[in-house]
Design an enzyme around this catalytic site. Structure first.
Site, PDB file in Angstrom:
ATOM      1  CE  LYS A  10      -3.770   3.125   3.837  1.00 22.82           C
ATOM      2  NZ  LYS A  10      -5.151   2.575   3.806  1.00 22.82           N
ATOM      3  NE  ARG A  34      -3.296  -2.839   1.617  1.00 21.13           N
ATOM      4  CZ  ARG A  34      -3.968  -1.860   1.017  1.00 21.13           C
ATOM      5  NH1 ARG A  34      -3.367  -1.105   0.126  1.00 21.13           N
ATOM      6  NH2 ARG A  34      -5.229  -1.643   1.313  1.00 21.13           N
ATOM      7  NE  ARG A  63     -13.625   3.331   1.782  1.00 23.50           N
ATOM      8  CZ  ARG A  63     -12.363   2.941   1.871  1.00 23.50           C
ATOM      9  NH1 ARG A  63     -11.436   3.767   2.322  1.00 23.50           N
ATOM     10  NH2 ARG A  63     -12.020   1.722   1.525  1.00 23.50           N
ATOM     11  NE  ARG A 104     -12.649   0.458  -2.495  1.00 23.32           N
ATOM     12  CZ  ARG A 104     -11.510   0.698  -1.851  1.00 23.32           C
ATOM     13  NH1 ARG A 104     -11.058   1.934  -1.740  1.00 23.32           N
ATOM     14  NH2 ARG A 104     -10.820  -0.278  -1.313  1.00 23.32           N
ATOM     15  NE  ARG A 161     -10.507  -3.540   1.931  1.00 19.18           N
ATOM     16  CZ  ARG A 161     -11.093  -2.346   1.911  1.00 19.18           C
ATOM     17  NH1 ARG A 161     -12.395  -2.248   2.020  1.00 19.18           N
ATOM     18  NH2 ARG A 161     -10.374  -1.272   1.774  1.00 19.18           N
TER      19      ARG A 161
HETATM   20  P1  AMP Z   1      -7.074   0.157  -1.028  1.00 15.05           P
HETATM   21  O1  AMP Z   1      -7.793   1.019  -1.992  1.00 15.05           O
HETATM   22  O2  AMP Z   1      -5.726   0.721  -0.634  1.00 15.05           O
HETATM   23  O3  AMP Z   1      -7.899  -0.217   0.176  1.00 15.05           O
HETATM   24  O4  AMP Z   1      -6.731  -1.214  -1.798  1.00 15.05           O
HETATM   25  C1  AMP Z   1      -7.758  -2.039  -2.296  1.00 15.05           C
HETATM   26  C2  AMP Z   1      -7.218  -3.440  -2.557  1.00 15.05           C
HETATM   27  O5  AMP Z   1      -6.158  -3.378  -3.529  1.00 15.05           O
HETATM   28  C3  AMP Z   1      -6.598  -4.122  -1.343  1.00 15.05           C
HETATM   29  O6  AMP Z   1      -7.563  -4.728  -0.503  1.00 15.05           O
HETATM   30  C4  AMP Z   1      -5.681  -5.136  -2.032  1.00 15.05           C
HETATM   31  O7  AMP Z   1      -6.422  -6.229  -2.544  1.00 15.05           O
HETATM   32  C5  AMP Z   1      -5.159  -4.347  -3.233  1.00 15.05           C
HETATM   33  N1  AMP Z   1      -3.914  -3.634  -2.887  1.00 15.05           N
HETATM   34  C6  AMP Z   1      -3.721  -2.275  -2.836  1.00 15.05           C
HETATM   35  N2  AMP Z   1      -2.461  -1.992  -2.477  1.00 15.05           N
HETATM   36  C7  AMP Z   1      -1.833  -3.181  -2.296  1.00 15.05           C
HETATM   37  C8  AMP Z   1      -0.521  -3.551  -1.890  1.00 15.05           C
HETATM   38  N3  AMP Z   1       0.407  -2.637  -1.575  1.00 15.05           N
HETATM   39  N4  AMP Z   1      -0.228  -4.873  -1.817  1.00 15.05           N
HETATM   40  C9  AMP Z   1      -1.138  -5.813  -2.125  1.00 15.05           C
HETATM   41  N5  AMP Z   1      -2.402  -5.536  -2.477  1.00 15.05           N
HETATM   42  C10 AMP Z   1      -2.756  -4.228  -2.554  1.00 15.05           C
END
Ligand code: AMP
Length: 231
Positions: A13, A88, A122, A155, A166
């Site tokens: 996404k 989320r 990734r 990452r 996750r």
């Molecule tokens: P992402 O890059 O979207 O996979 O986000 C990486 C990490 O950031 C996630 O595993 C969460 O720990 C935190 N995170 C990102 N967006 C949110 C959200 N909307 N609510 C809570 N934690 C978030």
């Protein structure tokens, strides 16, 4: 148009959002990227978010909602935005509904086995956040970002032990949003079950889904109120 891209980690996404955003002239807002930026700059938000992110858990709603609200109040969001990674949780979605009206939610529908494969391959640019994948979209030069020549690495939350966490978090807390937005009749499903599909092809499927959705809405409006061209 205000859009949400929903999908499990590794669904593509973020990559799709970054390619689709210029087409709609809207900023791509990734809450994960905003947190990573805050961590890099050692801000209070970054300090609060870091420990949750490292464990593959969600950052508490009040922190992320405040950060997102500030971001979508910026001038570049006046004509719309693409949210990637937000909301989320159901409380985040409810709060978002109070501050902004979403037009369409794109659900990137990816089978579990493909997600694990994708995430383990990734890699991301440490400087600009561009996403690559050793299966499908590798950087042109090994270890170097095509866009900014920054260093491309995995990452820390893409390490296998955190990935499982996750995914569990996604299933428990984020997946219920599919029904939440289905009930509001703004969800459009995009099947993504081909690991060999390129980022451009995925982005095109998403653009087609958004255009289909817009057409369906226009047809429904003209069926209810009549076509604007008819006397
Ligand atoms: P992402 O890059 O979207 O996979 O986000 C990486 C990490 O950031 C996630 O595993 C969460 O720990 C935190 N995170 C990102 N967006 C949110 C959200 N909307 N609510 C809570 N934690 C978030």
């Amino acid at each position: 148009m205000k859009k949400i891209f929903l999908g499990p980690p590794g669904s593509g996404k973020g990559t799709a959002a970054s390619r689709v955003a210029p087409k709609f002239n809207a900023p791509h807002i990734s809450t994960g990227d905003l947190f990573r930026q805050n961590i890099k700059e050692q801000t209070p938000i970054g300090t609060s978010a870091k420990e949750y992110m490292e464990r593959g858990e969600l950052v508490p709603d009040e922190i992320v909602i405040e950060m997102l609200k500030n971001r979508i109040e910026e001038d570049d969001c006046e004509n719309g935005f693409i949210l990637d990674g937000f909301p989320r949780t159901i409380p985040q979605a409810e709060k978002l509904a109070e501050i902004s009206e979403i037009d369409v939610v794109i659900n990137m529908d990816v089978p579990d086995e493909l997600i694990v494969k994708r995430l383990s391959a990734r890699i991301t640019c440490e400087d600009c956040g561009e996403i690559f994948n050793l299966i499908g979209i590798p950087p042109k030069k090994e270890g170097e970002c095509d866009k900014c020549q920054g260093k491309v690495t995995r990452r820390s939350d893409d390490e296998p032990e955190v990935v499982q966490n996750r995914l569990n978090t996604y299933k428990e807390q984020t997946e219920p949003l599919i029904d939440f937005y289905k009930d509001k009749k703004i969800l459009k499903n995009v099947p993504c079950n081909n690991i060999n599909q390129t980022a451009e092809e995925t982005a095109q499927s998403v653009i087609d889904a958004i255009e289909d959705f817009t057409k369906d809405i226009q047809e429904a409006v003209s069926e209810t109120f009549g076509s604007p061209n008819k006397e």
